[in-house]
Design a protein around this motif. Sequence first.
Motif, PDB file in Angstrom:
ATOM      1  N   SER A  75       3.389 -19.052   4.242  1.00 51.48           N
ATOM      2  CA  SER A  75       2.537 -17.737   4.609  1.00 51.48           C
ATOM      3  C   SER A  75       1.074 -18.154   4.384  1.00 51.48           C
ATOM      4  O   SER A  75       0.266 -17.771   5.176  1.00 51.48           O
ATOM      5  N   GLN A  76       0.704 -18.652   3.113  1.00 53.29           N
ATOM      6  CA  GLN A  76      -0.897 -18.670   2.945  1.00 53.29           C
ATOM      7  C   GLN A  76      -1.092 -19.983   3.853  1.00 53.29           C
ATOM      8  O   GLN A  76      -2.345 -19.886   4.088  1.00 53.29           O
ATOM      9  N   GLN A  79      -1.836 -18.745   7.240  1.00 50.33           N
ATOM     10  CA  GLN A  79      -3.117 -17.615   7.055  1.00 50.33           C
ATOM     11  C   GLN A  79      -4.336 -18.531   6.785  1.00 50.33           C
ATOM     12  O   GLN A  79      -5.455 -18.254   7.542  1.00 50.33           O
TER      13      GLN A  79
END
Length: 315
Positions: A75-76, A79
């Motif tokens: 997820s990071q 992002q």
Amino acid sequence: MEQNQTPEPKNNSRVLLIVALILVLLGINGVLFYMNQQKGKQNEQLTADVKAKDVKLEEQIKQFEALKADFERQSQEMQGMGLANDSLKNRIASINADLLKLRSFRAGSFSITDQKRFRDRAANFERQLRVKDEEIAKLKADNEALYTETTTLKERQNKLTDTISTIARTNQELSEKVSIASRLQAENIRVNVINSRGKEKDDEKDEFKAKRVEKVKINFNLARNDVAPKETKQIMLRLIEPDGSALYNLSTGGGTFMVDGAEAFYTSKQELVFDNTKQNIQFVYAKGAEYKPGPHTIELYADGYLIGTTKFTLK
């Protein structure tokens, strides 16, 4: 003798009964010992089974925690690339729900069925994790390629911009040089004075008597200039008195013009078409009052630039 031997059978029976009783008690004790041993083994097995289930449960919890950490990493990374990651958020939420269920199991209650169910879910999450890692790796590679391409394009653009700036600067410098080279120049400037009787005097020392001057006559030629365009030009004359002020009178053709970004007064003006033939130009100026004695300056301008100057003195 016969009376003394009669009780022996009774004593033997009693002994046998006691022996039998002892044997029965020993048998019961043996059975109880055996049963206790079996029960102890069963308890040990149950304890071992509970411990094994607890170990499986802990392992499963650790596996799901690791999966959560990996999905959060993904997820990071997404992002970091500025990409949406709603599917990853949903997976993290599902793992959190599974962890909540796993932690709710009591000791020894993690059954074989439960183990299989969560093992299958973990395997499914691991497959999704691998697929997403491959997708992220490809996106990173594409981004790096795009970054390299963008950097190359920027470098080319910067070089092109530098080249354009250099050309523009060169053109500007050339234009300035052409502009300077195209400036007109006044040559052979001569000053004569005319008295009240119309007599013209050309003093070799450029000195005249102020009280006798009626008009001032200025003659000059426009020097040849092959760069200057053949077009209409305005020639301004400034006659500057000894106190530094320029003679200026609207009724006699005076006015204002711009010199080096500032407004200045001119004494007289002529308009002509420059034809590069060393044209002769003449100004005749009548002040309408007595001239001041002292040094006077003549300044000639065209296109806002000084094209010639000379001095004369009135006594």
